[in-house]
Structures are given as C-alpha cells and as structure tokens.
Design a protein around this motif. Structure first.
Motif, mmCIF file in Angstrom:
data_model
loop_
_atom_site.group_PDB
_atom_site.id
_atom_site.type_symbol
_atom_site.label_atom_id
_atom_site.label_comp_id
_atom_site.label_asym_id
_atom_site.label_seq_id
_atom_site.Cartn_x
_atom_site.Cartn_y
_atom_site.Cartn_z
ATOM 1 N N VAL A 134 23.745 6.604 78.116
ATOM 2 C CA VAL A 134 24.189 5.638 79.121
ATOM 3 C C VAL A 134 23.239 4.440 79.136
ATOM 4 O O VAL A 134 22.028 4.596 79.311
ATOM 5 C CB VAL A 134 24.266 6.291 80.511
ATOM 6 N N THR A 135 23.802 3.271 78.972
ATOM 7 C CA THR A 135 22.992 2.056 78.864
ATOM 8 C C THR A 135 22.886 1.285 80.175
ATOM 9 O O THR A 135 22.081 0.365 80.291
ATOM 10 C CB THR A 135 23.574 1.123 77.794
ATOM 11 N N GLY A 136 23.705 1.631 81.169
ATOM 12 C CA GLY A 136 23.630 0.945 82.454
ATOM 13 C C GLY A 136 24.745 1.385 83.371
ATOM 14 O O GLY A 136 25.600 2.201 83.001
ATOM 15 N N GLY A 137 24.731 0.852 84.580
ATOM 16 C CA GLY A 137 25.740 1.189 85.575
ATOM 17 C C GLY A 137 26.451 -0.060 86.062
ATOM 18 O O GLY A 137 25.846 -1.130 86.209
ATOM 19 N N GLN A 138 27.749 0.066 86.303
ATOM 20 C CA GLN A 138 28.503 -1.098 86.717
ATOM 21 C C GLN A 138 28.267 -1.415 88.196
ATOM 22 O O GLN A 138 27.823 -0.580 88.976
ATOM 23 C CB GLN A 138 29.984 -0.911 86.448
ATOM 24 N N GLY A 139 28.556 -2.657 88.549
ATOM 25 C CA GLY A 139 28.375 -3.098 89.920
ATOM 26 C C GLY A 139 29.525 -2.672 90.806
ATOM 27 O O GLY A 139 30.633 -2.387 90.337
ATOM 28 N N GLN A 140 29.253 -2.643 92.106
ATOM 29 C CA GLN A 140 30.254 -2.241 93.079
ATOM 30 C C GLN A 140 30.245 -3.208 94.267
ATOM 31 O O GLN A 140 29.190 -3.693 94.672
ATOM 32 C CB GLN A 140 29.949 -0.836 93.614
ATOM 33 N N ARG A 141 31.425 -3.469 94.787
ATOM 34 C CA ARG A 141 31.563 -4.163 96.063
ATOM 35 C C ARG A 141 32.539 -3.369 96.924
ATOM 36 O O ARG A 141 33.664 -3.094 96.494
ATOM 37 C CB ARG A 141 32.066 -5.602 95.882
ATOM 38 N N TRP A 142 32.072 -2.991 98.111
ATOM 39 C CA TRP A 142 32.905 -2.260 99.060
ATOM 40 C C TRP A 142 33.270 -3.178 100.218
ATOM 41 O O TRP A 142 32.426 -3.943 100.709
ATOM 42 C CB TRP A 142 32.171 -1.030 99.586
ATOM 43 N N PHE A 143 34.519 -3.065 100.665
ATOM 44 C CA PHE A 143 35.016 -3.876 101.770
ATOM 45 C C PHE A 143 35.650 -2.979 102.831
ATOM 46 O O PHE A 143 36.312 -1.988 102.506
ATOM 47 C CB PHE A 143 36.084 -4.866 101.282
#
Length: 413
Positions: free
Chosen positions: A208-217
């Motif tokens: 695993v090279t990284g983690g994706q971003g998240q936006r919660w509303f």
C-alpha cells in the motif's frame, strides 16, 4: 536473517479466533464497540498475551496501547506494528484485530527464533478506529498525529450521550502519557483489503502506497409537513423528494470523477416518518473519497451546486470532516515490497480505499501498510472472511519488513 524465516501461522489464527469470542455475534462476527466492557476484555487479553511474550505494556491519555519488546539499543525509537481491536456493530473477526495480533505474532516469532533486533519492536492498539460509537473514525490515532486535540476527543458523545473521556475512565484505560508524546521510529499496519482487487487478480499481498482523502458531510433538507391525501402535487415542499435528487447527484458526481472517486449516502433519517404525511425534514450523510485532494474539492463543489438548485426546500450542507490524502513513506513501502519479493508472494502496489490508523499516523511517523485479500472484498459485515494462509503471508511480510526497518533505524540514528 534469511528469507526463509516465518511466523507461526497456526498460532496467529488461533489468537484471532480466541479474540473473536469477545462480543461474538450469532452469525460469526463481532460487535465490540470502543470503550465498552467487551473492549476492556479485549484490551485485558492483549495485555495478558503481550506480558507472556515478554512485552512491557503502557497506554496514553486516550488509551492507545503500546506493548514493547526490548531491542539491543533502548535509545532507538521502536518499530511499531498494529491496528485496532474495536469493531463495527455488526463487524467481522479480522478488520483491525488481525493487524494487532499480527504484531503480537511477530514478537512471539522473534522470541521463538531467538532474534534480537537493534530497535525495540512495539505492538500498538489504537483506540476508537472505527468511530462506530464515538465519531469521527480514527479518532485517537488522529490526536496522536495532531489532527484533533485532546479535549475534542474526550468530549465526543455516543448515541446515549455518554462521553468518551468518562467511558475511558470507566474501563480503566486512561493513561497519563500525553497522546502524541510516545515516540515511534516507524509504523507498519497489516489489514484485510476490505475490497475485491487482490482477490480478482489472484495476488496475495497489497503493497500500500497511500490512503485516499475523505470528506464527510451532514445534510439537513427542510421542507414542510403536509397531508399526503389533500395536498396537491404542485407546490409541495417534499424534503424526501429533494433528498432523492441529491442522493442521485452524489452517485453521478462519484461516477464523473471515476475510476477512483466514490460517493456514499450511508445514513438517512426521515421526519415525521409517517405513511400519510409528506416528509418535512430529512437528515442524511455524504461520504466522498478520492486519492487526489484537488478532485475531492471538485466533488465537494459539485454537490454544493446540486444543493443550491433545490429551490423549493432549504438545504443545509456542512462538511464535518476533511481527511486529506496521504502518501506513505517511500522507505517503509520499499521495505514491504522487498520483503514480499524475497519471500516470493504475488503482489501489486495499490492505494487504500478505506481509512486506517496508518493514514493518520503517517502524517508524523514514517508509515506503510500491507493488505491481504478478503473473500468477495467484504468487510464491515459478519460474513467477513480471510484465508489463514493469506493472513500468515501478510504477517510474514510484516516480520521481514520490521527486521529491515529495525536495522535501518540503527544505522541512521
């Protein structure tokens, strides 16, 4: 220090099955929410096993637990391995738990093999990763990394109004060390993928090279309650109809930003929720994710545009969490990839679709992750399943990567 050293896969499997007995559910999963009596039992068992393996266990102000196996040079920061022991309400046996007990198995196997590392090795249990009881997710690894402050974490409340700080005190795992002061040289986390990619490609390991971003509303759509029989269709202020259009917009926005963009409406609360009343209010959630923060911003803007177009109702859309994408440390990723190659497992490099403690810790500590397949990519479900041989493989990679990083830390310290 040869490529043929291995962990005890049978012991790893038996430990996972034993831990799964705590707050076991009828259909084979676990419902062990953070800071419950079951969580306390899981922590107690982890401490017991760690002490039996010669580890000294400590925990910080938020209950993050660190079980240390001494190295030749106690002045070196430890190579940490871990994940979390809390689960979803209808969770599986492996999510998080595998990562903690794989760390414990690395320590046990080092003991069996009589291998002394330069840097200490620590096994970590991060508190409240799931966020199922106390939102947001990855709360205490987030405080460790400086993304949240202590008072914010301690003040979180569950659905019954019980506060995080009080529940932590109740189960007896509120330590005195400030959260974030516990120094780490590197952090490794092994986890089931929680998606179908490895299984589809018959790969055993995901580097695993990284983690994706998240936006919660959080979204509140306000219309007007009215009688379902006597109110004409024209002029209705139906909050649920407007919500349906917004949910469809979430789907379209995610598809328009594919293949990596995803969007989910996971909660929906309709009021007054009566068969013969036009809904006057709907509350729902949106979860957008993408590995590029610029694209994530575009998805944010698109859903706000869609909300503004709902003229017959009022839409209050608030972003409650922004977790930017993270790239894992190149040296840690290389250590995992080289270990996988040395052992001979088929693998691929990949990004994490789910959030993990490693994605928080990576903002302050060199970090990387290992994924192993899970059946049908299913997780957050009692039917979650991983094959014993895959769990063993992931732990073997972890062992070799930890050994490499322990020696490397000694060289550069």
């Amino acid at each position: 220090m040869t490529a043929d050293i291995r962990i005890n896969g049978t012991r790893l499997w038996e430990s996972i099955m034993e831990m799964a007995k705590i707050d076991a559910l009828p259909n084979g999963g676990c419902g062990r929410l953070s800071l419950t009596d079951g969580d306390r039992q899981a922590r107690d068992l982890f401490c017991q096993w760690g002490e039996a393996a010669g580890c000294n266990a400590t925990y910080d102000r938020l209950g993050n637990m660190f079980a240390r196996r001494a190295g030749r040079n106690p002045a070196l920061p430890p190579i940490a391995i871990g994940s979390h022991l809390d689960t979803q309400p209808h969770g599986g046996k492996f999510d998080g738990v595998y990562g903690v007990l794989a760390g414990l198995e690395v320590v046990r196997s080092l003991n069996d093999l009589d291998i002394e590392t330069e840097a200490p090795i620590e096994v970590v249990n991060w508190t409240n990763e799931e966020g199922a009881r106390f939102a947001p997710a990855m709360l205490c690894s987030g405080v460790y990394a400086g993304l949240f402050d202590l008072d914010f974490a301690l003040s979180r409340e569950d659905a019954r109004g019980l506060r995080f700080g009080e529940e932590l005190d109740r189960i007896g795992y509120a330590g005195t060390e400030p959260c974030g002061d516990h120094r780490l040289g590197a952090f490794l986390e092994v986890h089931i993928e929680q998606g179908p990619i490895l299984e589809r490609h018959n790969d055993v390991i995901g580097v695993v090279t990284g983690g994706q971003g998240q936006r919660w509303f959080d979204v509140i759509v306000t219309g007007k309650d009215a009688h379902s029989g006597s109110t004409p269709m024209q002029g209705r202020r139906d909050a649920l109809v407007a919500t349906a259009r917004l949910i469809n917009s979430v789907q379209e926005i995610a598809l328009a930003h594919g293949p990596h963009g995803v969007g989910t409406v996971g909660e929906l609360h309709v009021s007054p929720n009566s068969r013969n009343t036009i809904p006057g209010e709907v509350r729902f959630t949106i979860d957008f994710r993408h590995p590029d923060d610029h694209v994530l911003s575009a998805m944010d803007a698109a859903v706000r545009t869609a909300a503004a177009q709902e003229a017959n109702v009022q839409v209050d859309l608030q972003m409650v969490w922004h977790n930017p994408p993270v790239a894992f440390d190149a040296g840690c990723v290389t250590a995992i990839e080289n270990a996988t190659k040395a052992i001979g497992y088929p693998y691929q490099r990949m990004n994490s679709g789910a959030g993990h403690d490693a994605c928080q810790v990576a903002r302050t500590v060199p970090t990387a992750m290992v994924f192993v397949p899970c059946r049908d990519g299913l997780s957050h479900n009692e039917a979650e399943w991983a094959e014993p041989e895959h769990l063993t493989a992931g732990c073997n990679v972890l062992l070799h990567a930890a050994l490499t990083l322990s020696n490397r830390t000694a060289l550069v310290a």
